[in-house]
Design a protein around this motif. Structure first.
Motif, mmCIF file in Angstrom:
data_model
loop_
_atom_site.group_PDB
_atom_site.id
_atom_site.type_symbol
_atom_site.label_atom_id
_atom_site.label_comp_id
_atom_site.label_asym_id
_atom_site.label_seq_id
_atom_site.Cartn_x
_atom_site.Cartn_y
_atom_site.Cartn_z
ATOM 1 N N ILE A 41 22.226 7.266 -4.678
ATOM 2 C CA ILE A 41 20.927 7.901 -4.961
ATOM 3 C C ILE A 41 21.146 9.341 -5.413
ATOM 4 O O ILE A 41 20.528 9.806 -6.359
ATOM 5 C CB ILE A 41 20.013 7.895 -3.718
ATOM 6 C CG1 ILE A 41 19.836 6.474 -3.197
ATOM 7 C CG2 ILE A 41 18.654 8.484 -4.060
ATOM 8 C CD1 ILE A 41 19.084 6.416 -1.892
ATOM 9 N N ALA A 42 22.056 10.032 -4.737
ATOM 10 C CA ALA A 42 22.217 11.456 -5.003
ATOM 11 C C ALA A 42 22.873 11.726 -6.353
ATOM 12 O O ALA A 42 22.477 12.644 -7.060
ATOM 13 C CB ALA A 42 23.024 12.114 -3.887
ATOM 14 N N PHE A 43 23.880 10.918 -6.715
ATOM 15 C CA PHE A 43 24.674 11.286 -7.899
ATOM 16 C C PHE A 43 24.629 10.283 -9.042
ATOM 17 O O PHE A 43 24.944 10.623 -10.172
ATOM 18 C CB PHE A 43 26.144 11.480 -7.492
ATOM 19 C CG PHE A 43 26.345 12.589 -6.512
ATOM 20 C CD1 PHE A 43 25.945 13.879 -6.821
ATOM 21 C CD2 PHE A 43 26.919 12.344 -5.273
ATOM 22 C CE1 PHE A 43 26.120 14.911 -5.925
ATOM 23 C CE2 PHE A 43 27.107 13.369 -4.372
ATOM 24 C CZ PHE A 43 26.705 14.648 -4.699
ATOM 25 N N ARG A 44 24.286 9.011 -8.738
ATOM 26 C CA ARG A 44 24.445 8.011 -9.770
ATOM 27 C C ARG A 44 23.143 7.362 -10.199
ATOM 28 O O ARG A 44 23.127 6.576 -11.152
ATOM 29 C CB ARG A 44 25.425 6.910 -9.298
ATOM 30 C CG ARG A 44 26.780 7.446 -8.870
ATOM 31 C CD ARG A 44 27.576 8.001 -10.047
ATOM 32 N NE ARG A 44 27.934 6.979 -11.000
ATOM 33 C CZ ARG A 44 29.028 6.233 -10.906
ATOM 34 N NH1 ARG A 44 29.861 6.408 -9.918
ATOM 35 N NH2 ARG A 44 29.286 5.315 -11.805
ATOM 36 N N ALA A 45 22.042 7.613 -9.468
ATOM 37 C CA ALA A 45 20.826 6.848 -9.733
ATOM 38 C C ALA A 45 20.094 7.340 -10.975
ATOM 39 O O ALA A 45 19.325 6.605 -11.568
ATOM 40 C CB ALA A 45 19.894 6.900 -8.522
ATOM 41 N N VAL A 81 0.840 -1.200 0.000
ATOM 42 C CA VAL A 81 0.000 0.000 0.000
ATOM 43 C C VAL A 81 0.879 1.255 0.000
ATOM 44 O O VAL A 81 0.643 2.201 -0.762
ATOM 45 C CB VAL A 81 -0.948 0.004 1.225
ATOM 46 C CG1 VAL A 81 -1.581 1.381 1.390
ATOM 47 C CG2 VAL A 81 -2.024 -1.056 1.053
ATOM 48 N N ALA A 82 1.931 1.230 0.830
ATOM 49 C CA ALA A 82 2.820 2.396 0.910
ATOM 50 C C ALA A 82 3.460 2.669 -0.451
ATOM 51 O O ALA A 82 3.468 3.801 -0.928
ATOM 52 C CB ALA A 82 3.894 2.168 1.961
ATOM 53 N N VAL A 83 3.974 1.602 -1.095
ATOM 54 C CA VAL A 83 4.631 1.787 -2.386
ATOM 55 C C VAL A 83 3.630 2.305 -3.412
ATOM 56 O O VAL A 83 3.915 3.242 -4.176
ATOM 57 C CB VAL A 83 5.265 0.461 -2.870
ATOM 58 C CG1 VAL A 83 5.761 0.603 -4.303
ATOM 59 C CG2 VAL A 83 6.410 0.076 -1.951
ATOM 60 N N VAL A 104 12.726 5.842 -7.470
ATOM 61 C CA VAL A 104 12.423 4.444 -7.179
ATOM 62 C C VAL A 104 13.247 3.970 -5.990
ATOM 63 O O VAL A 104 12.728 3.374 -5.042
ATOM 64 C CB VAL A 104 12.717 3.571 -8.426
ATOM 65 C CG1 VAL A 104 12.463 2.109 -8.102
ATOM 66 C CG2 VAL A 104 11.879 4.037 -9.595
ATOM 67 N N VAL A 105 14.549 4.279 -6.027
ATOM 68 C CA VAL A 105 15.425 3.824 -4.948
ATOM 69 C C VAL A 105 15.023 4.487 -3.629
ATOM 70 O O VAL A 105 14.985 3.845 -2.581
ATOM 71 C CB VAL A 105 16.904 4.121 -5.282
ATOM 72 C CG1 VAL A 105 17.804 3.638 -4.165
ATOM 73 C CG2 VAL A 105 17.287 3.460 -6.584
ATOM 74 N N LEU A 106 14.679 5.760 -3.700
ATOM 75 C CA LEU A 106 14.259 6.462 -2.481
ATOM 76 C C LEU A 106 13.033 5.784 -1.876
ATOM 77 O O LEU A 106 12.947 5.585 -0.661
ATOM 78 C CB LEU A 106 13.923 7.924 -2.793
ATOM 79 C CG LEU A 106 15.041 8.922 -2.547
ATOM 80 C CD1 LEU A 106 14.566 10.325 -2.890
ATOM 81 C CD2 LEU A 106 15.505 8.872 -1.100
#
Lengths: 268, 312, 401
Positions: free
Chosen positions: B113-117, A248-250, B123-125
């Motif tokens: 996440i900050a520089f390479r994603a 649900v969160a995703v 999505v990763v966050l």
């Protein structure tokens, strides 16, 4: 001269480490998901026996679990509303005004976040105990609102401080009364911060075990149910709930992204 | 045509300012206090007052049947320390190691996440934050499954003789991982990792990518760039992350309870059982205050050393 | 130079003894100022001179310490901004980021309870040539477009006065020139009084009918752009508005309508009508001349200079070719750094650094100033004022809250 794979590795070693870290973070959720389809041999759902969708078909098939779940959801909603309202007002005062006692207030907001939960929980519990206040729904709600408050203040304050004060002046210049200015300009601009604070409050309240355990008495929230069942053997349904919450969160975040993306996509 | 003068300094007394703005100004001075009232009152009553009360409880004596009275029995502190110092030490040690591990594991991920994603950033966050929504108790229980004695992880570690080494180091026991310090630290690290990653990401994300190029342009290797530019600029995130990890971890008792044995009990376990099972409130209160004092001391020294005031 | 302010109904804005102090810092000294209806009025000065504070007091965003503000003959000093018939184009525009162009422009109308805004908003967007952009968000617009939205958002309310606070400051040079003409066109079209705050003297002169030059919280001089340029009343105005060569000279006598001067042995003539200072024989005076009024010849050609012109010898120190003209810096006994702009009609190959030259100009182009003032005032006004008040008066105001 380095070989090509070596060079690739050198360039991407950070990314590889990041992916491994992400795996570490996600692994338990995958296990929870997998074991929600398990049919354990005994009471303990630790080893894989064989595939079954029983738990998904009867998510409330365990005594008291869904009751504790609704209690937790209700608590989280109320605590979120309380903490968001109080926290937003406090954040506006701190972000927008210079006044005597501002530093002290900032400190007061910071302390609950820097305090181990066990200390906060035990202290509040002791107070309730000695005031002879009956433990239950209200004591839990008070505790949850208390520790969520600071997080809302921090989130909203950051947002409000980054807002251009000229926008509100512009609104006043364009015939908006102070009340209209607040409703039409200030509040919409601060909304992302308020939403972030509210979301955080909900998650913190719903998931809290430590502080709750000191202030719950005989009331059983969902985390307390999980804790209690861990001693006797966790029912598979707990995994079902955990997985459902995750999904649900995703989905909520993805939906939010899509809405935001569409709004941003309006540019041509 | 337009007429204007800048009047001479001796110009007649200027018109008085009408009263209306003054009254508005008076109201404006009160506004912050009105806004603060509810929130601050809530914290004063339900956070500060309990702390004060807890302080008085810690010097009370008595029993549950006869009631407790303030007798300034400071000895409770010494008794608590004498009896539970290993738990204190263990708490600080475990949470310290877990914090270091979080930094080591979290930094590459936050950096990625900050520089390479690229377009995977969001999505990763989400994947970093989403586990939050599965109750952390459930996830910690999942570690019991992962580290189970006959499970694939333990079998693998056994086969490659890692467990022999860790046993020799006394962080695991025999061919078990569960109910050992390694399991507890592993659980702590896992549980508080997002609290490290998010502040790190926030401070890394603010860094202008052109700084990397500028540094490279000025003859810095990628590693030097990281050491001299990226890392110093991310220090506020490092400080915030370590505090957000270390403080809650040092008071945690869930991981020790679920993943450890009686030999891995932390101070949180003691406070919890004193409060909820032994019902020795003065000791529980004294332990809380000792823990608070220890954290406060460590955090103060740490912030001084890190040289940053950015707490919140 | 100035006359007493008069209260006429035709005045759009009338400030009486208006002042503002923050603690011990006086941002605006008691100021009397009248702006006639329908004019394009510019407040010109370096940052921190009090021009923005004055504007904000007219808008009601700043409470004056003393004095009053009257709009169209009505005292509005006590009214909050949302009750004043003025609108502001803010520095950096302050467009509402969460509303699209249409809603930004409609904001003022809606706040006054006007329901059917479609026609008016459409017309206004056409006026500023943004017809197709109604549904865009501010961040999707270029700087120039944002600027026009800000103008439209203010103008649609048909204010008695439109206040513009450095509205072009964030634009690049070319766009700024273009928008200057655009704003001028709009002002002529709608006929609303504009008060424009700027630190750019060219901008003020291009656009305004009347310019008030402000310095350190006071209006230094006020008048039509050409008048200010030709007849600066102080060294500050002379230096801040364009470039001036100021020569300190001794008065040797008067004859007819002229004042005879001598500077470093050179005799100069100054029309008495163009001298704002009191002169007495033997006293000192500053003789000024604009760089473009000066002609430059090689010393070998000195004989070709017509009689009756002011002339000064010197040596070229530096020259820079800028296309339409060449700018020379001349070291002369009367002044170590005289500036001369020579239009590029026929270029004399001998005029290179080091060459001995003679400068000459029509005495009628000389203006006289009181010698008892700082000869360098207004030269680096920006640097000095910036040091006094890091971010202009706006920040001082916020800090004082």
């Amino acid at each position: 001269m380095q070989t090509r794979p070596m060079r690739w590795l050198r360039k991407n070693v950070v990314v590889l480490a990041g992916v491994l870290a992400l795996g570490y973070l996600i692994l338990p959720n995958l296990v929870v998901l997998a074991f929600s389809f398990n049919k354990p041999k005994g009471r303990f759902n630790y080893t894989w026996n064989h595939f079954s969708t029983d738990a998904w078909q009867h998510p409330c098939g365990v005594a008291d679990m869904c009751g504790s779940l609704t209690l937790s959801l209700r608590l989280a909603v109320y605590a979120t509303i309380g903490a968001t309202v109080l926290g937003t007002m406090t954040a506006f005062a701190l972000a927008r005004y210079r006044f005597r006692g501002r530093a002290a207030t900032n400190m007061l907001i910071f302390l609950p976040m820097a305090m181990p939960e066990v200390v906060m929980g035990a202290s509040l519990g002791t107070l309730f105990l000695n005031m002879r206040i009956r433990f239950g729904f209200w004591t839990i709600l008070i505790a949850h609102t208390m520790f969520c408050l600071s997080f809302v203040v921090v989130a909203v304050k950051a947002r409000v401080m980054s807002m251009d004060p000229r926008l509100e002046q512009a609104a006043q210049d364009l015939y908006a009364t102070p009340a209209q200015t607040f409703l039409r300009i200030t509040l919409p601009l601060a909304a992302p911060g308020i939403a972030a604070g509210a979301l955080l409050s909900f998650a913190l309240s719903f998931d809290d075990y430590i502080i709750t355990s000191f202030n719950a008495g005989n009331t059983v929230t969902f985390p307390m149910f999980v804790w209690g069942s861990a001693q006797r053997g966790t029912p598979v349904q707990v995994n079902v709930i955990g997985t459902a919450m995750f999904v649900v969160a995703v989905l909520l975040v993805v939906a939010g992204q899509l809405v935001g993306g569409r709004r941003r996509g309006a540019r041509t | 045509m337009t007429a204007a003068t800048a009047p001479p300094p001796t110009s007649p007394a200027p018109a008085t300012v009408p009263a209306a703005p003054r009254r508005a100004a008076g109201r404006r001075r009160l506004t912050p206090y009105l806004l603060l009232l509810a929130g601050v009152a809530w914290l004063l009553v339900f956070f500060v007052a309990p702390m004060v009360y807890q302080a008085s409880t810690s010097v009370q004596t008595g029993s549950l049947d006869e009631g407790f009275k303030v007798t300034w029995h400071v000895a409770t502190y010494w008794d608590a320390l004498r009896e539970y110092w290993p738990h204190f030490l263990r708490s600080l040690l475990y949470s310290g190691i877990a914090t270091a591990a979080c930094l080591a594991i979290g930094y590459p991920l936050a950096y990625t996440i900050a520089f390479r994603a690229g377009r995977w950033r969001n999505v990763v966050l989400v994947l970093v934050i989403a586990p939050f929504f599965t109750s952390f108790l459930i996830r910690t229980l999942a570690w019991e499954t992962i580290l189970a004695d006959q499970g694939p992880v333990v079998s693998f570690l056994n086969t490659v003789h890692v467990l022999d080494v860790t046993s020799w180091l006394h962080i695991t026991q025999g061919d078990r991982v569960l109910a050992t310090p390694l399991a507890v630290v592993c659980g702590l690290t896992y549980n508080f990792l997002p609290f490290m990653i998010l502040p790190l990401y926030t401070s890394l994300e603010r860094i202008d990518g052109r700084l990397h190029e500028a540094s490279g342009d000025l003859y810095a290797t990628p590693f030097t760039t990281f050491r001299k530019v990226t890392f110093p600029l991310s220090l506020p995130g490092v400080v915030a992350g370590t505090l957000l990890t270390f403080i809650p971890a040092s008071g945690d008792y869930i991981n020790a309870e679920l993943l450890g044995s009686t030999n891995q009990k932390m101070i949180g376990n003691v406070i919890q059982s004193q409060f909820l099972r032994v019902l020795d409130y003065p000791t529980a209160a004294a332990l809380s205050f000792i823990l608070m004092a220890a954290i406060l001391a460590i955090v103060t020294v740490y912030i001084r050393r890190a040289g940053t005031e950015e707490l919140v | 130079m100035t006359t007493e302010p008069t209260a006429a109904p035709g005045d759009a804005v009338r400030l009486s003894a208006l002042s503002k102090t923050y603690g011990s810092f006086t941002a605006v000294h008691p100021l009397d100022l009248t702006v006639p209806a329908g004019s394009f009025f510019a407040l010109l000065g370096a940052s921190g001179c009090g021009k923005t504070t004055t504007l904000r007091m007219i808008a009601g965003l700043e409470d004056p310490t003393t004095g009053s503000v009257a709009l169209g003959g009505k005292d509005v000093t006590a009214l909050p901004p949302y009750k004043r018939p003025v609108n502001t184009v803010f520095q950096n525009y302050a467009l509402f980021p969460h509303l699209d162009v249409y809603e930004n422009v409609a904001f003022g109308l809606r706040r006054r309870g006007i329901k059917s805004v479609k026609q008016q908003v459409g017309d206004m967007l056409d006026l500023v040539q943004l017809g197709g952009m109604a549904r865009r968000k501010p961040h999707q617009l270029s700087g120039g477009q944002q600027q026009r939205v800000a103008v439209a958002r203010a103008l649609i309310n048909k204010p008695e006065v439109l206040l513009l606070d450095e509205p072009l400051g964030a634009l690049d040079l070319k766009l700024r020139r273009q928008m200057q003409l655009e704003l001028k066109r709009i002002q002529t079209e709608v006929g609303i009084t504009f008060i424009h705050v700027t630190h750019d003297q060219e901008e003020a002169m291009t656009m305004a009918d009347t310019v008030a030059v402000m310095n350190a919280g006071r209006v230094e001089q006020l008048g039509a752009p050409a008048d200010l340029y030709e007849n600066p009343g102080s060294t500050f105005v002379a230096n801040f508005l364009g470039t001036s060569n100021l020569i300190e000279a001794e008065v040797t006598g008067t004859s007819g309508g002229d004042i005879q001067l001598v500077a470093a042995g050179q005799r100069l003539t100054l029309p008495a009508a163009r001298c704002g200072a009191e002169v007495t024989t033997g006293g000192r005076v500053l003789a000024g001349v604009r760089p473009e009024k000066i002609a430059l010849v090689h010393r070998d050609d000195e004989d070709a200079i017509a009689e009756g012109r002011n002339r000064v010898p010197g040596r070229i120190v530096d020259s820079s070719f800028i296309g339409v003209s060449t700018q020379y810096v001349i070291d002369s006994p009367v002044c170590p750094e005289l500036e001369v702009f020579v239009p590029n009609v026929e270029r004399d190959g001998r005029l290179v650094p080091g060459a001995p030259v003679v400068l000459h100009w029509n005495p009628a182009h000389t203006f006289g100033l009181d010698a008892a003032q700082d000869i360098d005032a207004g030269l680096d006004a920006d640097a000095v004022e910036a040091a006094l008040s890091p971010d202009g008066a706006g920040t001082a105001a916020e800090a004082a809250v």
